[in-house]
Design a protein around this motif. Structure first.
Motif, PDB file in Angstrom:
ATOM      1  N   GLU A 159       0.828  -1.196   0.000  1.00 56.36           N
ATOM      2  CA  GLU A 159       0.000   0.000   0.000  1.00 56.36           C
ATOM      3  C   GLU A 159       0.869   1.254   0.000  1.00 56.36           C
ATOM      4  N   TRP A 187       4.111  13.917  10.242  1.00 59.22           N
ATOM      5  CA  TRP A 187       3.197  13.145  11.078  1.00 59.22           C
ATOM      6  C   TRP A 187       3.954  12.429  12.197  1.00 59.22           C
ATOM      7  N   LEU A 245       4.717  10.165   3.974  1.00 57.89           N
ATOM      8  CA  LEU A 245       3.323   9.729   3.931  1.00 57.89           C
ATOM      9  C   LEU A 245       2.562  10.493   2.855  1.00 57.89           C
ATOM     10  N   ALA A 246       1.702   9.782   2.153  1.00 52.69           N
ATOM     11  CA  ALA A 246       0.983  10.395   1.033  1.00 52.69           C
ATOM     12  C   ALA A 246      -0.006  11.456   1.483  1.00 52.69           C
ATOM     13  N   ASP A 247      -0.598  11.277   2.675  1.00 50.24           N
ATOM     14  CA  ASP A 247      -1.670  12.183   3.103  1.00 50.24           C
ATOM     15  C   ASP A 247      -1.258  13.155   4.205  1.00 50.24           C
ATOM     16  N   GLU A 248      -0.074  12.986   4.786  1.00 49.37           N
ATOM     17  CA  GLU A 248       0.393  13.876   5.861  1.00 49.37           C
ATOM     18  C   GLU A 248       1.901  14.080   5.716  1.00 49.37           C
ATOM     19  N   THR A 293      -1.968   3.332   7.087  1.00 45.62           N
ATOM     20  CA  THR A 293      -1.045   2.199   7.055  1.00 45.62           C
ATOM     21  C   THR A 293      -0.476   1.897   8.425  1.00 45.62           C
ATOM     22  N   ASP A 314       0.323  20.693  10.710  1.00 40.39           N
ATOM     23  CA  ASP A 314       0.056  21.525   9.533  1.00 40.39           C
ATOM     24  C   ASP A 314       1.062  22.671   9.525  1.00 40.39           C
ATOM     25  N   SER A 327       0.627   5.831   4.260  1.00 40.84           N
ATOM     26  CA  SER A 327      -0.317   6.854   4.706  1.00 40.84           C
ATOM     27  C   SER A 327      -0.580   6.631   6.186  1.00 40.84           C
ATOM     28  N   ARG A 328      -1.334   7.551   6.788  1.00 44.92           N
ATOM     29  CA  ARG A 328      -1.689   7.388   8.194  1.00 44.92           C
ATOM     30  C   ARG A 328      -2.407   6.069   8.436  1.00 44.92           C
TER      31      ARG A 328
END
Length: 243
Positions: free
Chosen positions: A44, A87, A81-84, A50, A107, A47-48
């Motif tokens: 995969e 992190w 990470l793809a989304d963060e 995961t 952020d 990402s978070r």
């Protein structure tokens, strides 16, 4: 464990206590690293989502009074990470004794953004590929605790994917080290490579103080000459103090 056969027994005992404390922390670090590697190599996109299971694993250490680690988790490499892009999957022991997720501002445009990209516990494993110990230091940016942080790089297909880490509070560290220090027949201190004291058996050398009678950073190059005994491959040592 350090090579202690040729050392005075009291010095060897303190070295062993430091090594045992580090082993307890890195036991947690290694398990977190192995779990993250397993998740990220399952096909995969990282990402978070995961990172399922990290919290449960950390709770087995952070959420028990039988283990010295009071904070642990995974900190993602910036942009991995793809989304963060930033992190921290990090967990600390709350006042109820249980493990809780630590909430940080990840952020970059947010107030109080926690930019860990230049912090020692992240930078050294990233740049060297080796494990590291940071502290003692006050974690002003996150927990406000007086900590020692043990970290190691997480590598996925040879690429740096972040660090796995564990915190041991300085008060806990002193509790673990003082029995060996108290039985020593000479003044000794456990110090980091900057010469900051973790624990000692001398009332003149308190936790958090910098050693002033020995140039510890310079002594690291030839430690035996300065009465400095380094713990294996870690930036921690036992220093023989002047009486």
């Amino acid at each position: 464990m350090p090579q202690t056969a040729a050392l005075a027994p009291e010095v060897a005992g303190v070295l062993d206590a430091v090594a045992d404390m580090a082993a307890a922390a890195f036991e947690v670090v290694d398990q977190i690293s192995a779990l993250v590697q397993e998740r990220f190599t399952a096909g995969e996109a990282p990402s978070r989502a995961t990172l399922t299971g990290v919290g449960e694993l950390c709770a087995g250490f952070v959420g028990t009074r039988d283990h010295p680690v009071r904070g642990a988790g995974y900190v993602a490499a910036v942009g991995y990470l793809a989304d963060e892009p930033w992190w921290l999957e990090w967990f600390t022991q709350g006042e109820d004794g249980k493990s809780h997720r630590m909430v940080c501002q990840t952020d970059p445009d947010g107030v109080g953004f926690f930019d860990y990209e230049f912090l020692t516990w992240y930078v050294v494993p990233r740049d060297t590929g080796h494990r590291h110990v940071t502290g003692p230091y006050i974690d002003y940016l996150c927990t406000d605790d007086y900590n020692m942080t043990y970290t190691a790089p997480v590598l996925i297909d040879g690429k740096f994917a972040g660090v796995a880490g564990a915190d041991i509070g300085v008060q806990t560290a002193e509790t673990l080290l003082l029995p060996a220090l108290r039985t020593a027949g000479r003044p000794l201190a456990v110090v980091n490579e900057q010469g900051r004291i973790v624990a000692s058996n001398s009332g003149r050398h308190l936790c958090g103080d910098l050693v002033t009678d020995v140039d510890v950073p310079a002594a690291w190059a030839s430690p035996a000459r300065a009465g400095l005994h380094v713990v294996a491959d870690l930036p921690l040592a036992v220093l023989e103090l002047a009486r």
